[in-house]
Design an enzyme around this catalytic site. Structure first.
Site, PDB file in Angstrom:
ATOM      1  N   ARG A   1       0.822  -1.217   0.000  1.00  0.00           N
ATOM      2  CA  ARG A   1       0.000   0.000   0.000  1.00  0.00           C
ATOM      3  C   ARG A   1       0.850   1.258   0.000  1.00  0.00           C
ATOM      4  O   ARG A   1       0.457   2.281  -0.546  1.00  0.00           O
ATOM      5  CB  ARG A   1      -0.961  -0.007   1.173  1.00  0.00           C
ATOM      6  CG  ARG A   1      -2.077  -1.000   0.989  1.00  0.00           C
ATOM      7  CD  ARG A   1      -3.027  -1.002   2.177  1.00  0.00           C
ATOM      8  NE  ARG A   1      -4.051  -2.000   2.001  1.00  0.00           N
ATOM      9  CZ  ARG A   1      -3.974  -3.246   2.455  1.00  0.00           C
ATOM     10  NH1 ARG A   1      -2.910  -3.635   3.121  1.00  0.00           N
ATOM     11  NH2 ARG A   1      -4.960  -4.095   2.250  1.00  0.00           N
TER      12      ARG A   1
ATOM     13  N   GLU B   1       2.774 -11.159  15.123  1.00  0.00           N
ATOM     14  CA  GLU B   1       1.995 -11.971  16.056  1.00  0.00           C
ATOM     15  C   GLU B   1       2.392 -13.450  15.956  1.00  0.00           C
ATOM     16  O   GLU B   1       2.405 -14.168  16.940  1.00  0.00           O
ATOM     17  CB  GLU B   1       0.514 -11.803  15.735  1.00  0.00           C
ATOM     18  CG  GLU B   1      -0.413 -12.555  16.635  1.00  0.00           C
ATOM     19  CD  GLU B   1      -1.868 -12.340  16.264  1.00  0.00           C
ATOM     20  OE1 GLU B   1      -2.699 -13.088  16.787  1.00  0.00           O
ATOM     21  OE2 GLU B   1      -2.166 -11.443  15.457  1.00  0.00           O
TER      22      GLU B   1
END
Length: 92
Positions: A36, A73
């Protein structure tokens, strides 16, 4: 994301919102992290009269690179940026 990008007025408003905090500052370079960041950062850089520097996953950039690892994570990952003469250390 694609809905925003194909609506010119909304895309313009998004770029203007990203520009707002930096309009009165002297910005030399805008970094864009794939993917992005490759869409928004060049437009922001252009509007600020600044250069654009891509930050990519390992193995995508030519020349000497600086690398930084970061925690996720579920593990770790890494990003690279092309090293320039003004780079002061070995981390991004």
């Amino acid at each position: 994301m694609t809905t925003l990008l194909k609506q010119g007025r909304h895309f313009e408003q998004t770029i203007n919102a990203l520009l707002e905090p930096y309009k009165s500052k002297q910005i030399d370079l805008v970094l864009g992290i794939e993917a992005r960041g490759f869409i928004f950062a060049p437009s922001v850089a252009y509007a600020l009269g600044a250069g654009f520097v891509p930050v990519r996953k390992p193995g995508k950039l030519p020349a000497t690179k600086l690398q930084v690892d970061y925690a996720l994570e579920y593990g770790t990952d890494c990003l690279e940026i092309t090293k320039t003469q003004s780079s002061r250390d070995s981390a991004c």
